[in-house]
Motif scaffolding. Sequence first.
Motif, PDB file in Angstrom:
ATOM      1  N   HIS A  56       0.930  -1.356   0.039  1.00 22.49           N
ATOM      2  CA  HIS A  56       0.159   0.097  -0.114  1.00 22.49           C
ATOM      3  C   HIS A  56       0.736   1.268  -0.061  1.00 22.49           C
ATOM      4  O   HIS A  56       1.739   1.422   0.828  1.00 22.49           O
ATOM      5  CB  HIS A  56      -1.108  -0.092   1.165  1.00 22.49           C
ATOM      6  N   HIS A 111       0.609   5.634  -0.334  1.00 19.45           N
ATOM      7  CA  HIS A 111      -0.101   6.905  -0.107  1.00 19.45           C
ATOM      8  C   HIS A 111       0.930   8.046  -0.354  1.00 19.45           C
ATOM      9  O   HIS A 111       2.145   7.908   0.069  1.00 19.45           O
ATOM     10  CB  HIS A 111      -0.750   6.917   0.939  1.00 19.45           C
ATOM     11  N   ALA A 151      -0.754  12.508  10.032  1.00 16.65           N
ATOM     12  CA  ALA A 151      -1.763  11.912   9.493  1.00 16.65           C
ATOM     13  C   ALA A 151      -2.015  10.428  10.064  1.00 16.65           C
ATOM     14  O   ALA A 151      -3.437  10.138   9.966  1.00 16.65           O
ATOM     15  CB  ALA A 151      -1.320  11.131   8.213  1.00 16.65           C
ATOM     16  N   ASP A 187      -6.087  10.139  12.226  1.00 16.47           N
ATOM     17  CA  ASP A 187      -7.355   9.735  11.413  1.00 16.47           C
ATOM     18  C   ASP A 187      -6.764   8.208  10.982  1.00 16.47           C
ATOM     19  O   ASP A 187      -7.860   7.796   9.952  1.00 16.47           O
ATOM     20  CB  ASP A 187      -7.915  10.517  10.575  1.00 16.47           C
ATOM     21  N   GLY A 188      -6.015   7.613  11.411  1.00 16.12           N
ATOM     22  CA  GLY A 188      -5.561   6.452  10.726  1.00 16.12           C
ATOM     23  C   GLY A 188      -5.058   6.583   9.340  1.00 16.12           C
ATOM     24  O   GLY A 188      -5.277   5.404   8.376  1.00 16.12           O
ATOM     25  N   PHE A 189      -4.631   7.432   9.114  1.00 13.88           N
ATOM     26  CA  PHE A 189      -3.996   7.846   7.468  1.00 13.88           C
ATOM     27  C   PHE A 189      -5.348   7.977   6.669  1.00 13.88           C
ATOM     28  O   PHE A 189      -4.964   7.830   5.196  1.00 13.88           O
ATOM     29  CB  PHE A 189      -3.037   6.687   6.889  1.00 13.88           C
ATOM     30  N   ALA A 190      -6.463   8.050   6.915  1.00 18.84           N
ATOM     31  CA  ALA A 190      -7.784   8.027   5.923  1.00 18.84           C
ATOM     32  C   ALA A 190      -7.531   9.317   5.217  1.00 18.84           C
ATOM     33  O   ALA A 190      -8.111   9.415   4.132  1.00 18.84           O
ATOM     34  CB  ALA A 190      -9.003   7.898   6.796  1.00 18.84           C
ATOM     35  N   SER A 191      -6.980  10.439   5.595  1.00 18.28           N
ATOM     36  CA  SER A 191      -6.791  11.601   4.856  1.00 18.28           C
ATOM     37  C   SER A 191      -6.043  11.753   3.912  1.00 18.28           C
ATOM     38  O   SER A 191      -6.005  12.384   2.908  1.00 18.28           O
ATOM     39  CB  SER A 191      -6.836  12.828   5.745  1.00 18.28           C
TER      40      SER A 191
END
Length: 213
Positions: free
Chosen positions: A116, A118, A195, A198-202
């Motif tokens: 994964h 990002h 980050a 928010d659990g890297f959701a953004s």
Amino acid sequence: MGDDRERVADHRAPKESERSSTVFQGAKTAMRVDWLRMPGTDGEEVVPREYMEHPGASAALALDTDNRVLLLNQYRHATGHWLWELPAGVRDQEGEPPVRTAQRELSEEAGYRAEHWHQLADFFPSAGFSTERIHVFLARGLTELTEAEIGFERVHEEADMPMAWLPLEEARTAVLQGRLRNGATVIGILAAAAAAGDGFASLLPATEEVFAQ
């Protein structure tokens, strides 16, 4: 007071040069002088602006399942320091997307593959005198590679790079205490720590776009 949220965003709009010259050409970088028309004390004047042309770089902030950051200790002759850094490298392969550079460096330097990816940070480290642009990507879902899978011989500085795994929050503290000073490492760790809230959701997924903006 007005709302500046829409207005405050970097954008590309290069000024046209009156003339340009290359004063040094190296293996990966060059030094140029551009002459630009600028406002002066008595009207416009043409002034020189010196800068380094650089192909840019990418870095991978790799997090394992225990939320630890992978760091490599590398000698940097320009500073005379051994710096703890994220796996990273120059974008010296023509047309290679930034995320591909980060994936390649994570494999070659650290011996890992990530499932994964990002976008984490995108910045100019020395905008006053260099075109260098660095992309930092968050890499998760790690798999350790065999030497045969890596297929890369580490030489020169890369031949001797001790590895460490540091919990993300401890890495953040190390940055704030001045114990980590590599630019991409500092920015990447602070961005990842923010980050993580928010659990890297953004974060946006990494793409192979060449980021021309």
